[in-house]
Motif scaffolding. Structure first.
Motif, mmCIF file in Angstrom:
data_model
loop_
_atom_site.group_PDB
_atom_site.id
_atom_site.type_symbol
_atom_site.label_atom_id
_atom_site.label_comp_id
_atom_site.label_asym_id
_atom_site.label_seq_id
_atom_site.Cartn_x
_atom_site.Cartn_y
_atom_site.Cartn_z
ATOM 1 N N CYS A 32 0.834 -1.214 0.000
ATOM 2 C CA CYS A 32 0.000 0.000 0.000
ATOM 3 C C CYS A 32 0.863 1.256 0.000
ATOM 4 O O CYS A 32 0.483 2.287 -0.561
ATOM 5 C CB CYS A 32 -0.956 0.003 1.195
ATOM 6 N N ALA A 35 1.772 1.819 -3.577
ATOM 7 C CA ALA A 35 0.663 1.789 -4.547
ATOM 8 C C ALA A 35 -0.086 3.118 -4.618
ATOM 9 O O ALA A 35 -0.566 3.509 -5.675
ATOM 10 C CB ALA A 35 -0.306 0.662 -4.177
ATOM 11 N N CYS A 36 -0.171 3.806 -3.523
ATOM 12 C CA CYS A 36 -0.949 5.050 -3.486
ATOM 13 C C CYS A 36 -0.163 6.174 -4.173
ATOM 14 O O CYS A 36 0.915 6.542 -3.726
ATOM 15 C CB CYS A 36 -1.275 5.442 -2.045
ATOM 16 N N PRO A 37 -0.722 6.734 -5.253
ATOM 17 C CA PRO A 37 -0.001 7.807 -5.966
ATOM 18 C C PRO A 37 0.207 9.045 -5.092
ATOM 19 O O PRO A 37 1.097 9.848 -5.365
ATOM 20 C CB PRO A 37 -0.917 8.142 -7.141
ATOM 21 N N CYS A 67 -8.353 11.190 -3.460
ATOM 22 C CA CYS A 67 -8.597 9.843 -3.999
ATOM 23 C C CYS A 67 -9.330 9.899 -5.342
ATOM 24 O O CYS A 67 -9.466 8.877 -6.015
ATOM 25 C CB CYS A 67 -9.416 9.000 -3.018
ATOM 26 N N CYS A 70 -8.005 8.243 -8.522
ATOM 27 C CA CYS A 70 -7.929 6.774 -8.578
ATOM 28 C C CYS A 70 -9.304 6.112 -8.770
ATOM 29 O O CYS A 70 -9.390 4.894 -8.869
ATOM 30 C CB CYS A 70 -7.294 6.219 -7.310
ATOM 31 N N TYR A 76 -9.025 4.573 -13.645
ATOM 32 C CA TYR A 76 -8.695 3.297 -12.988
ATOM 33 C C TYR A 76 -9.931 2.388 -12.976
ATOM 34 O O TYR A 76 -11.051 2.871 -12.783
ATOM 35 C CB TYR A 76 -8.259 3.538 -11.541
ATOM 36 N N SER A 78 -9.818 -0.305 -10.893
ATOM 37 C CA SER A 78 -9.862 -0.681 -9.476
ATOM 38 C C SER A 78 -8.894 0.231 -8.724
ATOM 39 O O SER A 78 -7.939 0.744 -9.305
ATOM 40 C CB SER A 78 -9.469 -2.149 -9.280
ATOM 41 N N PRO A 80 -5.888 1.467 -6.699
ATOM 42 C CA PRO A 80 -4.527 0.917 -6.528
ATOM 43 C C PRO A 80 -4.260 0.421 -5.108
ATOM 44 O O PRO A 80 -3.612 -0.608 -4.923
ATOM 45 C CB PRO A 80 -3.625 2.117 -6.866
ATOM 46 N N CYS A 81 -4.768 1.122 -4.108
ATOM 47 C CA CYS A 81 -4.481 0.720 -2.714
ATOM 48 C C CYS A 81 -5.167 -0.592 -2.339
ATOM 49 O O CYS A 81 -4.543 -1.479 -1.757
ATOM 50 C CB CYS A 81 -4.838 1.830 -1.735
ATOM 51 N N THR A 83 -6.245 -2.850 -4.402
ATOM 52 C CA THR A 83 -5.701 -3.928 -5.255
ATOM 53 C C THR A 83 -4.365 -4.418 -4.696
ATOM 54 O O THR A 83 -4.096 -5.618 -4.628
ATOM 55 C CB THR A 83 -5.504 -3.417 -6.705
ATOM 56 N N ALA A 84 -3.536 -3.459 -4.270
ATOM 57 C CA ALA A 84 -2.207 -3.824 -3.745
ATOM 58 C C ALA A 84 -2.310 -4.551 -2.409
ATOM 59 O O ALA A 84 -1.490 -5.414 -2.087
ATOM 60 C CB ALA A 84 -1.364 -2.569 -3.588
#
Lengths: 94, 306
Positions: A32, A35-37, A67, A70, A76, A78, A80-81, A83-84
């Motif tokens: 996480c 993964a979080c931009p 957010c 995302c 997106y 899904s 990213p957080c 999913t990761a």
């Protein structure tokens, strides 16, 4: 423990929930964090001396905006957080 | 020259502005308990909140005394003043205290604290002491935030959420209404029931707009009591919506200054259909009490390890 970070205001509810029981023994290598931009997550030692992820304090009041990129409208399919986080500890309320 | 002086206009003293929002500060210690000098372990919890600060002393795991006062413009001074107030009352010195835990918004700025613990964990622990091990759902209505917490029978947090972005449902919101209505804050709750018909809640959830709406209602002929009732109802509905996100279990306990306002508490109980657990201890000290109890547990662990 379910830790909900975020807020509710006139426009809606914006909470990221972290199930710390699933987070303690992370099997995803703390994915996480990268993964979080917006780099919203960090690892802390909580009040019960467990090392878990949380949403940085300075980010909790702007989740709806930070957010947004995302979410599906940002391209997106899904988050990213979530999913990761293969243990399934992270959830969004909106 | 003298005549000029004699005829110079004399500035009139400005009328003293009453502070209707000002709540009762309180220093208390339990005179029925044995003297603190006989205690083996003395721990202290300091809760520096955005509006109020509390220092709580726990002797051998039992509440001994506390001081609750308004937070100043600097967290370290607020912490020192809160602790000094109760220490002066009982003749204690800082070196008599074995362990200090800081909590609340200014917890990292308590200069003499050995450890800082979040107010969420401390409120759960404090509520567990105040309401007993049946407490499972805690609503903390703080000065500038609101928290909904679930805990287990030991007071350990199992689920929580906090709203610190919006002042609706907070003590500060109630202070604003108190000043607007020019009614002492302690009278708001009882007066909110002095209405013929329970009004609809004010529709604005923002404190700023609720204030404008309240003024509009007064102009439209609402009595002050009816406006207060409408605001208390809005506040109750607001915090219940927060609680519903994590769910409400039996063993419902309210902490924070608003717990002293029956106008909000009774309306929350009415909406939820359950009665809040009663306590004789000041609801405002729950966080600091929890912090002091955490300190006591840590001291016990240290003693065992040694």
């Amino acid at each position: 423990m379910i830790a909900n970070y975020g807020y509710k205001d006139g426009s809606g509810e914006y909470y990221i929930s972290i199930d710390t029981d699933k987070c303690i023994d992370c099997t995803a290598g703390r994915a996480c964090l990268t993964a979080c931009p917006k780099n919203m997550f960090e690892i802390i030692t909580d009040d019960y001396d467990d090392e878990v992820a949380w949403v940085k304090k300075e980010c909790t009041r702007a989740l709806a905006y930070d957010c947004a990129a995302c979410k599906p409208a940002g391209g997106y399919t899904s988050l990213p957080c979530t999913t990761a986080c293969t243990p399934g500890a992270i959830k969004h309320s909106w | 020259m003298n005549a000029e002086v004699a005829t110079a206009p004399v500035a009139e003293a400005a009328p003293e502005k009453k502070e209707f929002w000002r709540w009762q500060e309180n220093v208390w210690f339990d005179e029925t308990k044995k003297d603190w000098r006989e205690a083996k372990i003395i721990t202290c919890g300091i809760d520096v909140g955005s509006v109020s600060s509390q220092a709580v002393l726990v002797c051998d795991g039992e509440l001994y005394g506390y001081n609750s006062m308004r937070t100043g413009n600097n967290s370290p001074d607020s912490a020192k003043n809160a602790l000094q107030g109760i220490m002066d009352k009982i003749g204690m010195k800082l070196e008599d205290i074995n362990y200090v835990v800081g909590t609340g918004y200014g917890r990292v700025n308590v200069p003499f604290a050995h450890k800082a613990i979040t107010e969420i964990a401390c409120h759960a622990r404090g509520a567990n002491y105040m309401g007993g091990n049946k407490v499972r759902t805690i609503l903390d209505m703080g000065g500038q935030d609101c928290k909904a917490i679930h805990c287990d029978e030991k007071g350990k947090v199992t689920n929580f959420l906090m709203n610190d972005k919006c002042a609706a449902g907070t003590g500060r919101g109630m202070e604003v209404i108190s000043d607007l209505m020019q009614i002492p804050i302690a009278e708001l709750g009882p007066r909110s029931f002095d209405v013929d018909v329970e009004p609809e809640a004010v529709s604005s959830i923002c404190v700023v707009f609720a204030k404008s709406e309240a003024l509009g209602l007064l102009k439209a002929g609402y009595t002050k009591n009816k406006v207060i009732a409408a605001y208390c109802q809005a506040m109750a509905e607001r915090v219940v919506s927060l609680l519903e996100r994590i769910g409400v279990e039996e063993g419902f306990f309210i902490t924070g200054g608003i717990a002293k306002n029956p106008g909000v508490v009774k309306r929350i109980e009415r909406i939820l259909g359950i009665k809040a657990v009663d306590t004789k201890i000041d609801s405002q000290i729950a966080g600091a009490l929890g912090a002091a109890l955490f300190g006591y547990t840590l001291m016990q662990k240290q003693a065992k390890a040694a």
